[in-house]
Design a protein around this motif. Structure first.
Motif, mmCIF file in Angstrom:
data_model
loop_
_atom_site.group_PDB
_atom_site.id
_atom_site.type_symbol
_atom_site.label_atom_id
_atom_site.label_comp_id
_atom_site.label_asym_id
_atom_site.label_seq_id
_atom_site.Cartn_x
_atom_site.Cartn_y
_atom_site.Cartn_z
ATOM 1 N N ALA A 325 0.864 -1.177 0.000
ATOM 2 C CA ALA A 325 0.000 0.000 0.000
ATOM 3 C C ALA A 325 0.899 1.226 0.000
ATOM 4 O O ALA A 325 1.826 1.333 0.796
ATOM 5 C CB ALA A 325 -0.888 -0.001 1.227
ATOM 6 N N ILE A 326 0.641 2.118 -0.936
ATOM 7 C CA ILE A 326 1.467 3.317 -1.080
ATOM 8 C C ILE A 326 0.614 4.521 -0.709
ATOM 9 O O ILE A 326 -0.436 4.743 -1.310
ATOM 10 C CB ILE A 326 1.933 3.483 -2.541
ATOM 11 C CG1 ILE A 326 2.637 2.228 -3.046
ATOM 12 C CG2 ILE A 326 2.818 4.708 -2.694
ATOM 13 C CD1 ILE A 326 3.936 1.933 -2.357
ATOM 14 N N GLY A 327 1.056 5.264 0.271
ATOM 15 C CA GLY A 327 0.269 6.426 0.690
ATOM 16 C C GLY A 327 1.059 7.713 0.528
ATOM 17 O O GLY A 327 2.247 7.772 0.850
ATOM 18 N N ILE A 406 -1.149 -5.215 6.089
ATOM 19 C CA ILE A 406 -0.109 -5.303 5.058
ATOM 20 C C ILE A 406 0.789 -4.072 5.161
ATOM 21 O O ILE A 406 0.388 -3.054 5.687
ATOM 22 C CB ILE A 406 -0.704 -5.385 3.635
ATOM 23 C CG1 ILE A 406 -1.544 -4.131 3.344
ATOM 24 C CG2 ILE A 406 -1.530 -6.622 3.437
ATOM 25 C CD1 ILE A 406 -1.847 -3.959 1.885
ATOM 26 N N PRO A 407 2.025 -4.192 4.636
ATOM 27 C CA PRO A 407 2.943 -3.067 4.767
ATOM 28 C C PRO A 407 2.446 -1.824 4.024
ATOM 29 O O PRO A 407 1.903 -1.922 2.936
ATOM 30 C CB PRO A 407 4.227 -3.569 4.126
ATOM 31 C CG PRO A 407 4.097 -5.035 4.090
ATOM 32 C CD PRO A 407 2.632 -5.337 3.978
ATOM 33 N N LEU A 408 2.665 -0.718 4.649
ATOM 34 C CA LEU A 408 2.326 0.560 4.038
ATOM 35 C C LEU A 408 3.606 1.369 3.879
ATOM 36 O O LEU A 408 4.411 1.480 4.804
ATOM 37 C CB LEU A 408 1.349 1.325 4.931
ATOM 38 C CG LEU A 408 1.048 2.768 4.514
ATOM 39 C CD1 LEU A 408 0.264 2.811 3.212
ATOM 40 C CD2 LEU A 408 0.279 3.493 5.611
ATOM 41 N N VAL A 409 3.793 1.908 2.714
ATOM 42 C CA VAL A 409 4.920 2.814 2.484
ATOM 43 C C VAL A 409 4.332 4.196 2.265
ATOM 44 O O VAL A 409 3.510 4.383 1.371
ATOM 45 C CB VAL A 409 5.729 2.390 1.243
ATOM 46 C CG1 VAL A 409 6.864 3.371 1.002
ATOM 47 C CG2 VAL A 409 6.250 0.977 1.415
ATOM 48 N N LEU A 410 4.727 5.129 3.115
ATOM 49 C CA LEU A 410 4.286 6.508 2.913
ATOM 50 C C LEU A 410 5.399 7.252 2.191
ATOM 51 O O LEU A 410 6.575 7.005 2.433
ATOM 52 C CB LEU A 410 4.011 7.165 4.261
ATOM 53 C CG LEU A 410 2.872 6.539 5.066
ATOM 54 C CD1 LEU A 410 2.737 7.236 6.410
ATOM 55 C CD2 LEU A 410 1.556 6.600 4.307
ATOM 56 N N TYR A 411 5.012 8.123 1.272
ATOM 57 C CA TYR A 411 6.064 8.847 0.541
ATOM 58 C C TYR A 411 5.735 10.314 0.455
ATOM 59 O O TYR A 411 4.581 10.727 0.539
ATOM 60 C CB TYR A 411 6.227 8.261 -0.869
ATOM 61 C CG TYR A 411 5.114 8.630 -1.815
ATOM 62 C CD1 TYR A 411 3.937 7.895 -1.846
ATOM 63 C CD2 TYR A 411 5.236 9.713 -2.678
ATOM 64 C CE1 TYR A 411 2.911 8.229 -2.712
ATOM 65 C CE2 TYR A 411 4.221 10.055 -3.553
ATOM 66 C CZ TYR A 411 3.058 9.304 -3.563
ATOM 67 O OH TYR A 411 2.051 9.644 -4.418
ATOM 68 N N ARG A 412 6.796 11.065 0.325
ATOM 69 C CA ARG A 412 6.662 12.481 -0.009
ATOM 70 C C ARG A 412 7.552 12.749 -1.215
ATOM 71 O O ARG A 412 8.758 12.503 -1.152
ATOM 72 C CB ARG A 412 7.118 13.346 1.166
ATOM 73 C CG ARG A 412 6.158 13.239 2.330
ATOM 74 C CD ARG A 412 6.034 14.523 3.069
ATOM 75 N NE ARG A 412 7.282 14.959 3.647
ATOM 76 C CZ ARG A 412 7.457 16.144 4.195
ATOM 77 N NH1 ARG A 412 6.462 17.010 4.196
ATOM 78 N NH2 ARG A 412 8.608 16.470 4.723
ATOM 79 N N PRO A 413 6.952 13.240 -2.319
ATOM 80 C CA PRO A 413 7.791 13.510 -3.491
ATOM 81 C C PRO A 413 8.841 14.555 -3.176
ATOM 82 O O PRO A 413 8.550 15.511 -2.467
ATOM 83 C CB PRO A 413 6.808 14.048 -4.524
ATOM 84 C CG PRO A 413 5.442 13.795 -3.981
ATOM 85 C CD PRO A 413 5.571 13.683 -2.499
ATOM 86 N N LEU A 414 10.028 14.352 -3.709
ATOM 87 C CA LEU A 414 11.067 15.395 -3.610
ATOM 88 C C LEU A 414 10.880 16.308 -4.804
ATOM 89 O O LEU A 414 10.585 15.856 -5.906
ATOM 90 C CB LEU A 414 12.443 14.741 -3.656
ATOM 91 C CG LEU A 414 12.777 13.934 -2.405
ATOM 92 C CD1 LEU A 414 13.942 12.991 -2.689
ATOM 93 C CD2 LEU A 414 13.120 14.866 -1.268
ATOM 94 N N LYS A 415 11.024 17.567 -4.591
ATOM 95 C CA LYS A 415 10.794 18.534 -5.696
ATOM 96 C C LYS A 415 11.647 18.166 -6.905
ATOM 97 O O LYS A 415 12.813 17.863 -6.789
ATOM 98 C CB LYS A 415 11.116 19.939 -5.225
ATOM 99 C CG LYS A 415 10.052 20.446 -4.264
ATOM 100 C CD LYS A 415 9.823 21.946 -4.411
ATOM 101 C CE LYS A 415 8.548 22.386 -3.734
ATOM 102 N NZ LYS A 415 8.402 21.881 -2.355
#
Ligand code: PEP
Ligand code: MN
Length: 416
Positions: A325-327, A406-415
């Protein structure tokens, strides 16, 4: 991109839209004189007109030939407008030069005739190379490569396709591409592509909006009795309307150059910072090879076992494909308390993956089915691509704790 200078007219410059107009075929001296006068009056830069007519069905009229060239030359002189006309054979190059043809049109049926292409190229005269009825873009560019860039203008006239609507398919994508990245100026033929008079205005304006450097438009003062291609020929009055509006459209295209550039300069993020729970690392190891993984140290609060790393957006996409899961994290303050996701099976719906952020939100709302967007917007944004399903879950929600995590990966886009 090369600018092709023909009879003192630059084709391919930013600020000039070149209009070529005239009958499909030269039918008589009178006809070509009448039409030459009216297309010149309408603001056309070139007079077109076929003296040598290639025919698809054979055993049909093949044009006035040399006499046609003579009439074109006379009309050209009388109305001070250079001529573009189709050459069918390399043996005629001298004759075309004798009659002062300014731009040598190589038609769809000869787009891959290498003897003709080579001969015209060798003569060093400017050519207007149409695409073949079925040539691929690569094949067309192969033909184009036989010419010096300063001598070649491309003309898109559409390709065969199966339809009752138009005559040929005009590839808008290729047009925009050739304008942006091609080596040669690009002229569009709205007549042979549309095949129908009533489509010619829209196709002309659309072509200019997409970047055409010019238009070649079949024009006849009596389209109903034209010997060839009457159904797609516009009248001089219609031509004047197209010329006026196409020039206005072209001015807009020129004015928007900065915006177009700014649009292309927008970058999209290629890398992201990602946050995971330490125990998930094992499952994610294949994606994180070679990347540094550090503990996440929040500014506020005390965190437990969250780690942070950096991956390319492409990798992140692969993680999603692999079932994680991608958040997307919009706001990150302090702790990441429950960095895991859950599967929820809603009767009659798909299984969805829901991060505990949403779960918390639901619990915090005491199981209410109403949505408080103001409060939770960034929460359900966090489950990438599942916004709608999450919204449904708010209404049908049951037995969260019993569901597998289930595993969750949280992301923040880099500019970017
Ligand atoms: C023409 O311009 O009249 C003509 C025959 O065009 P094409 O080669 O595109 O069919
Ligand atoms: Mn024609």
């Amino acid at each position: 991109m090369a600018i092709v200078e023909v009879a003192g007219i630059p084709i391919g410059s930013l600020d000039k839209l070149v209009i070529m107009a005239g009958p499909c075929a030269v039918e008589s001296r009178d006809q070509v004189f009448r039409i030459a006068e009216s297309v010149k009056g309408a603001g056309a830069d070139f007079l077109r007109g076929g003296a040598f007519k290639p025919r698809t069905r054979g055993r049909e009229w093949e044009g006035l030939q040399e006499r046609g060239l003579d009439y074109l030359a006379q009309a050209s002189e009388q109305f001070e407008i250079p001529v573009v006309t189709e050459i069918l054979s390399e043996n005629d190059i001298g004759m075309f030069q004798k009659y002062g043809v300014a731009l040598f049109q190589i038609g769809a049926r000869n787009a891959q005739n290498q003897t003709l292409l080579n001969a015209v190229s060798k003569a060093g005269v400017p050519a207007l190379l149409k695409n073949g009825m079925n040539t691929s873009d690569k094949e067309w560019m192969g033909s184009a490569s036989r010419f010096l860039p300063e001598n070649l203008v491309l003309c898109m006239r559409g390709r065969n396709y199966d339809t009752e609507i138009g005559r040929n398919a005009l590839d808008l994508i290729a047009l925009a591409h050739y304008r942006q990245e091609g080596k040669h100026p690009i002229v569009v033929d709205p007549s042979h592509s549309s095949g129908k008079r009533n489509l010619v205005y829209d196709v002309s304006i659309g072509a200019v909006a997409a970047g055409a450097h010019g238009l070649i438009i079949e024009t006849h003062d009596d389209p109903m009795i034209a010997r060839t291609d009457g159904a797609q020929s516009v009248t001089p009055k219609q031509l004047a309307m197209i010329v006026k509006d196409a020039r206005a459209e072209h001015a807009r295209y020129v004015e928007s150059a900065d915006r177009r550039q700014a649009f292309m300069d927008v970058t999209i993020p290629e890398w992201a910072t990602i946050y995971m729970k330490q125990p998930q690392l094992e499952a994610l190891a294949g994606f994180l090879a070679g990347q540094e993984v550090k503990p996440y140290v929040p500014h506020r609060g005390t965190n437990t076992d969250v780690v942070v790393s950096r991956v390319s957006m492409g990798k992140l996409g692969k993680m999603r494909k692999a079932g994680f899961a991608i958040g997307r994290l919009h706001h990150l303050h302090g702790e990441l308390p429950h960095v895991e996701a859950v599967n929820i099976k809603i009767t009659g719906h798909d299984t969805i993956r829901l991060s505990p952020y949403q779960a918390d939100a639901i619990h915090a709302r005491g199981g209410t089915t109403s949505l408080d967007r103001g409060q939770f917007t960034h929460r359900y944004d966090m489950l990438h691509g599942y916004g709608d399903t999450v919204r449904k879950a708010f209404q049908t929600w049951e037995h969260l704790e019993a569901l597998p995590r289930i595993p969750l990966v949280l992301y923040r886009p880099l500019k970017g």
